[in-house]
Design an enzyme around this catalytic site. Structure first.
Site, short mmCIF file in Angstrom:
data_model
loop_
_atom_site.label_atom_id
_atom_site.label_comp_id
_atom_site.label_asym_id
_atom_site.label_seq_id
_atom_site.Cartn_x
_atom_site.Cartn_y
_atom_site.Cartn_z
N ASP A 182 -47.51 26.59 0.58
CA ASP A 182 -47.48 25.47 1.62
C ASP A 182 -48.52 24.59 2.24
OD1 ASP A 182 -45.96 26.60 4.48
OD2 ASP A 182 -47.69 25.12 4.90
N ASP A 213 -47.40 21.68 -2.57
CA ASP A 213 -47.08 20.53 -2.29
C ASP A 213 -45.85 21.03 -3.58
OD1 ASP A 213 -45.75 17.58 -2.39
OD2 ASP A 213 -47.42 16.85 -2.16
N VAL A 214 -44.54 21.48 -3.01
CA VAL A 214 -43.15 21.09 -4.20
C VAL A 214 -43.01 19.93 -4.64
CG1 VAL A 214 -42.83 23.63 -2.25
CG2 VAL A 214 -42.00 21.38 -1.76
N ASN A 226 -37.50 28.57 1.04
CA ASN A 226 -38.15 27.80 2.09
C ASN A 226 -38.59 26.43 2.63
OD1 ASN A 226 -37.56 28.83 5.57
ND2 ASN A 226 -39.54 27.70 4.70
N TYR A 239 -29.34 14.93 4.85
CA TYR A 239 -29.55 16.12 4.59
C TYR A 239 -28.78 17.40 4.50
CZ TYR A 239 -30.98 20.71 6.79
OH TYR A 239 -31.45 22.13 7.09
N ALA A 257 -31.53 26.45 14.17
CA ALA A 257 -32.73 27.72 14.80
C ALA A 257 -33.67 26.69 15.90
CB ALA A 257 -32.52 28.14 12.98
N THR A 301 -36.83 26.35 15.78
CA THR A 301 -37.75 25.72 14.80
C THR A 301 -38.48 24.50 15.13
OG1 THR A 301 -37.39 24.39 12.98
CG2 THR A 301 -37.01 26.69 12.96
#
Length: 252
Positions: free
Chosen positions: A36, A52-53, A79, A144, A177, A179
């Site tokens: 994360d 960092d993806v 995720n 998105y 969701a 979130t």
């Protein structure tokens, strides 16, 4: 405790759906590394690693550290992701590239880095967090939705490519969701209460989906008990995709 002895990495695992997933995997016996941008927020008893993806070097370092510290990787829960609002006119090219780079390429980078370890596992599984936006046309979600449509297609291709290697690949399609991102979205609405009520009413069961419900689906797909399940997109959306209920009668 079907995950006893297994090792999992969860990207975006310090909050929201990722945090619920990491906690449930640990509860069921897995060793879990949270990858994360804010690893300090990871839950108790989890291995926390900065990642960092959107950066391949960061991903490769984080995945290697996770594998070294846990002694391998059996499960990847992809995720990490970001949201986006608006029509195709609402975001410029840079934002389109940024969101695709995180939501789609992020999963590619993490999965690619983890493949050598997954190939050594007898219970290898990848679970991608997709969205109902991949299968239903939602207003003001063009960018998105496009990224999540790509995630769905990517999941199916990965499942076909890696099944001969003993690696299962599936995805979950959550509805709206409860979130932190949705919380921030609601906070910017002119009438947050009305906007929340509209999001709740859009889902046939009449409420937002909880992170724990989505985590349960992710953990099911990752489980050795689901060994014959691959190439599946599992909806966790209160019936939003599949059901067409009659309107509730107005209260008298």
């Amino acid at each position: 405790m079907e995950f006893a002895g297994l090792k999992a990495i969860v990207t975006g695992g310090a909050s929201g759906i990722g945090a619920a997933t990491a906690a449930l995997l640990k509860e069921r016996g897995a060793a879990v590394a949270v990858l994360d941008l804010q690893p300090e927020q990871a839950g108790h008893g989890l291995i926390a690693i900065h990642c960092d993806v959107s950066d391949d070097g960061s991903v490769r370092r984080a995945v290697k550290e996770a594998a070294d510290r846990m002694g391998g990787i059996d499960i990847v829960a992809n995720n990490a992701g970001v949201g986006a609002q608006g029509t195709i006119e609402s975001n410029d090219d840079d934002e389109w590239h940024r969101v695709f780079d995180i939501n789609v390429m992020g999963m590619v980078r993490v999965s690619r880095a983890a493949l050598p370890y997954l190939r050594e596992s007898s219970h290898a599984a990848i679970v991608n967090t997709c969205s109902v936006a991949a299968t239903a046309g939602l207003p003001q979600r063009a960018l998105y939705s496009a990224t999540k449509g790509a995630v769905l297609s990517l999941t199916l291709s990965m499942a076909a490519d890696h099944l001969p290697e003993g690696i299962r690949v599936n995805c979950v399609n959550p509805g709206t969701a409860d979130t932190p991102w949705i919380g921030r979205l609601l906070s910017t609405a002119p009438d947050p209460a009305a906007e929340r009520a509209a999001l709740e009413a859009r889902q046939p069961h009449g409420r937002l989906v909880t992170p724990e419900e989505i985590a349960a689906a992710i953990v099911y797909l990752a489980s050795p008990l689901a060994g014959s399940t691959t190439g599946v997109d599992l909806a966790v959306d209160g019936g939003m995709q599949a059901l067409r209920l009659r309107p509730r009668p107005a209260a008298s």
